[in-house]
Design a protein around this motif. Structure first.
Motif, short mmCIF file in Angstrom:
data_model
loop_
_atom_site.label_atom_id
_atom_site.label_comp_id
_atom_site.label_asym_id
_atom_site.label_seq_id
_atom_site.Cartn_x
_atom_site.Cartn_y
_atom_site.Cartn_z
N ASN A 236 0.69 -1.19 -0.03
CA ASN A 236 0.05 0.02 0.04
C ASN A 236 0.82 1.26 0.11
O ASN A 236 0.61 2.15 -0.74
N ASN B 159 1.38 3.98 -3.32
CA ASN B 159 1.03 5.37 -3.09
C ASN B 159 2.31 6.04 -3.72
O ASN B 159 2.21 7.16 -4.10
N LYS C 264 2.32 6.11 -7.16
CA LYS C 264 1.07 6.67 -7.81
C LYS C 264 1.26 8.04 -7.56
O LYS C 264 0.99 8.84 -8.55
N TYR C 265 1.73 8.72 -6.57
CA TYR C 265 1.86 9.99 -6.40
C TYR C 265 3.28 10.73 -6.74
O TYR C 265 3.63 11.78 -5.94
N ASP D 72 9.63 8.88 -1.42
CA ASP D 72 9.63 9.37 -2.80
C ASP D 72 9.96 10.68 -3.12
O ASP D 72 9.89 11.51 -1.97
N ILE E 297 2.63 16.20 0.43
CA ILE E 297 1.25 16.50 0.97
C ILE E 297 1.22 17.96 1.66
O ILE E 297 2.16 18.19 2.41
N ILE F 293 -4.56 12.83 7.10
CA ILE F 293 -4.14 11.62 5.92
C ILE F 293 -4.58 10.72 6.27
O ILE F 293 -5.01 9.68 5.28
N ARG G 188 -8.53 12.36 1.46
CA ARG G 188 -7.47 12.40 0.18
C ARG G 188 -7.23 13.99 -0.18
O ARG G 188 -8.11 14.88 0.09
N SER H 17 -7.29 10.77 -6.89
CA SER H 17 -7.02 9.80 -6.13
C SER H 17 -7.96 8.62 -7.08
O SER H 17 -7.55 7.50 -7.30
N GLY I 284 -7.75 4.84 -6.49
CA GLY I 284 -7.75 4.64 -5.13
C GLY I 284 -9.04 4.79 -4.26
O GLY I 284 -10.10 5.21 -4.91
N LEU J 239 -9.05 4.90 1.60
CA LEU J 239 -8.89 3.98 2.61
C LEU J 239 -7.45 3.30 2.92
O LEU J 239 -7.34 2.62 4.06
N GLY J 240 -6.64 3.25 1.81
CA GLY J 240 -5.47 2.49 2.40
C GLY J 240 -4.86 3.02 3.41
O GLY J 240 -4.18 1.84 3.91
N LEU J 241 -4.47 4.10 3.79
CA LEU J 241 -3.60 4.71 4.81
C LEU J 241 -4.38 4.28 6.02
O LEU J 241 -3.37 3.84 6.91
N SER J 242 -5.52 4.31 6.17
CA SER J 242 -6.25 3.98 7.35
C SER J 242 -6.07 2.56 7.67
O SER J 242 -6.10 2.02 8.68
N THR K 214 7.48 12.56 -0.14
CA THR K 214 6.81 11.97 1.11
C THR K 214 7.66 10.97 1.72
O THR K 214 8.38 9.92 0.94
P1 ADP Z 1 -6.04 6.61 -1.99
O1 ADP Z 1 -6.66 5.35 -2.27
O2 ADP Z 1 -6.66 7.89 -2.41
O3 ADP Z 1 -4.51 6.38 -2.23
P2 ADP Z 1 -4.67 6.52 0.91
O4 ADP Z 1 -5.59 6.18 2.06
O5 ADP Z 1 -3.69 5.37 0.45
O6 ADP Z 1 -5.85 6.74 -0.37
O7 ADP Z 1 -3.99 7.81 0.60
C1 ADP Z 1 -4.73 8.89 1.12
C2 ADP Z 1 -4.36 10.28 0.48
O8 ADP Z 1 -3.09 10.60 0.90
C3 ADP Z 1 -4.11 10.06 -1.01
O9 ADP Z 1 -5.44 10.27 -1.72
C4 ADP Z 1 -3.11 10.92 -1.37
O10 ADP Z 1 -3.62 12.42 -1.34
C5 ADP Z 1 -2.20 11.13 -0.32
N1 ADP Z 1 -0.96 10.32 -0.25
C6 ADP Z 1 -0.87 9.05 0.09
N2 ADP Z 1 0.55 8.75 0.07
C7 ADP Z 1 1.13 9.71 -0.71
C8 ADP Z 1 2.47 10.22 -1.30
N3 ADP Z 1 3.33 9.08 -1.14
N4 ADP Z 1 2.45 11.08 -1.85
C9 ADP Z 1 1.69 12.22 -1.94
N5 ADP Z 1 0.43 12.05 -1.50
C10 ADP Z 1 0.11 10.92 -0.86
#
Ligand code: ADP
Length: 261
Positions: free
Chosen positions: A158, A162, A165-166, A190, A195, A203, A209, A215, A220, A223-226, A249
């Motif tokens: 996860n 991220n 992706k970001y 990365d 952010i 976050i 988001r 996202s 996305g 919910l990944g980070l939670s 980040t």
């Molecule tokens: P998502 O499915 O949107 O990726 P996450 O819960 O994994 O959901 O992350 C929540 C939000 O945190 C993302 O939508 C993004 O805005 C921000 N985010 C997470 N990881 C990064 C990262 N490595 N660089 C920049 N923003 C990030």
């Protein structure tokens, strides 16, 4: 605050004072608001794909003679939106299972180095697609951590995805692992979009988001980070995120070594 008061009387029934009680209801209030916000978010997240599916299906039903290429395109959209709903529901169920302590963790000794290399391999295609370089630096003779292998792998995948992706194409993603006192610390860094400070503290909230549209486009659920945080906390560890807008980040996954929990 909720305020309650009552007269304070002496034995002759004369009022000699007032008792005032200030009850701090901010916590309760916060919880109520969070619950309401969560329900609103779930409804909204599901409503969007349903609306799309409904309108494309209706068009297909009403226009029998639609040319094949167009109707195939519509079907692809419908298929994609169904996938999105399935992902949201899957993630919500996983969170709900953890909330109610229904998740069965299978805690075993984990070779972190091996697990990380496997995770990086699984994302090989995503790295290549965006032409990112992956730099891995692991301390030798790392101790094992005790944990649920699938759970920890999910967290690593996860955070890594991220980072992929970001980060705009041709980015650099560093994965380092070190032992720090009684913890194993996996650091994933990365040089992506970062952010903004105002979003940083929220976050890890469900559905939060920085840029909803971006996202969603990247598939996305928000919910990944939670989920990652909850899994790591179930392992007595912690996740620490630091970020600089437009710079990148960095996420530390901190897991205690040794004893089974
Ligand atoms: P998502 O499915 O949107 O990726 P996450 O819960 O994994 O959901 O992350 C929540 C939000 O945190 C993302 O939508 C993004 O805005 C921000 N985010 C997470 N990881 C990064 C990262 N490595 N660089 C920049 N923003 C990030």
């Amino acid at each position: 605050y909720r305020v309650k008061y009552a007269p304070f009387k002496n034995e002759k029934n004369n009022i000699v004072g007032v008792i005032i009680v200030f009850q701090d209801i901010t916590e309760q209030h916060k919880l109520d608001n969070m619950r309401r916000e969560f329900v609103a978010n779930v409804s909204h997240e599901l409503k969007t794909p349903i609306t799309t599916i409904k309108s494309y299906t209706e068009t297909l039903i009403e226009n029998e003679d639609l040319d094949e290429e167009l109707s195939n395109r519509f079907l692809m959209v419908i298929d994609g939106e169904c996938d999105r709903m399935a992902r949201i529901v899957r993630d919500l169920l996983q969170l709900s299972n953890m909330d109610y302590n229904k998740t069965k963790w299978k805690k075993i000794d984990i070779d972190v180095e091996k697990l990380l290399r496997e995770a990086c391999m699984k994302l090989d295609l995503s790295f290549k697609e965006k032409n990112h370089s992956l730099i891995i630096d692991m301390q030798e003779d790392l101790p094992n951590v005790v944990g649920d292998k699938d759970g920890i792998e999910q967290v690593i995948l996860n955070i890594l995805s991220n980072a992929i992706k970001y980060t705009p194409e041709n980015g650099e993603i560093y994965v380092t692992v070190n032992r720090v006192e009684n913890d194993v610390v996996i650091n994933i860094k990365d040089n992506g979009i970062g952010i903004p400070e105002k979003d940083r503290e929220r976050i890890f909230e469900r559905f939060y988001r920085v840029d909803k549209a971006r996202s969603r486009d990247l598939g996305g659920t928000g919910l990944g980070l939670s989920i990652a945080k909850q899994i790591i906390e179930a392992h007595n560890g912690r996740i620490v995120l630091s970020s600089e807008y437009n710079m990148g980040t960095e996420v530390d996954i901190v897991l205690p070594i040794g004893t089974r929990v």
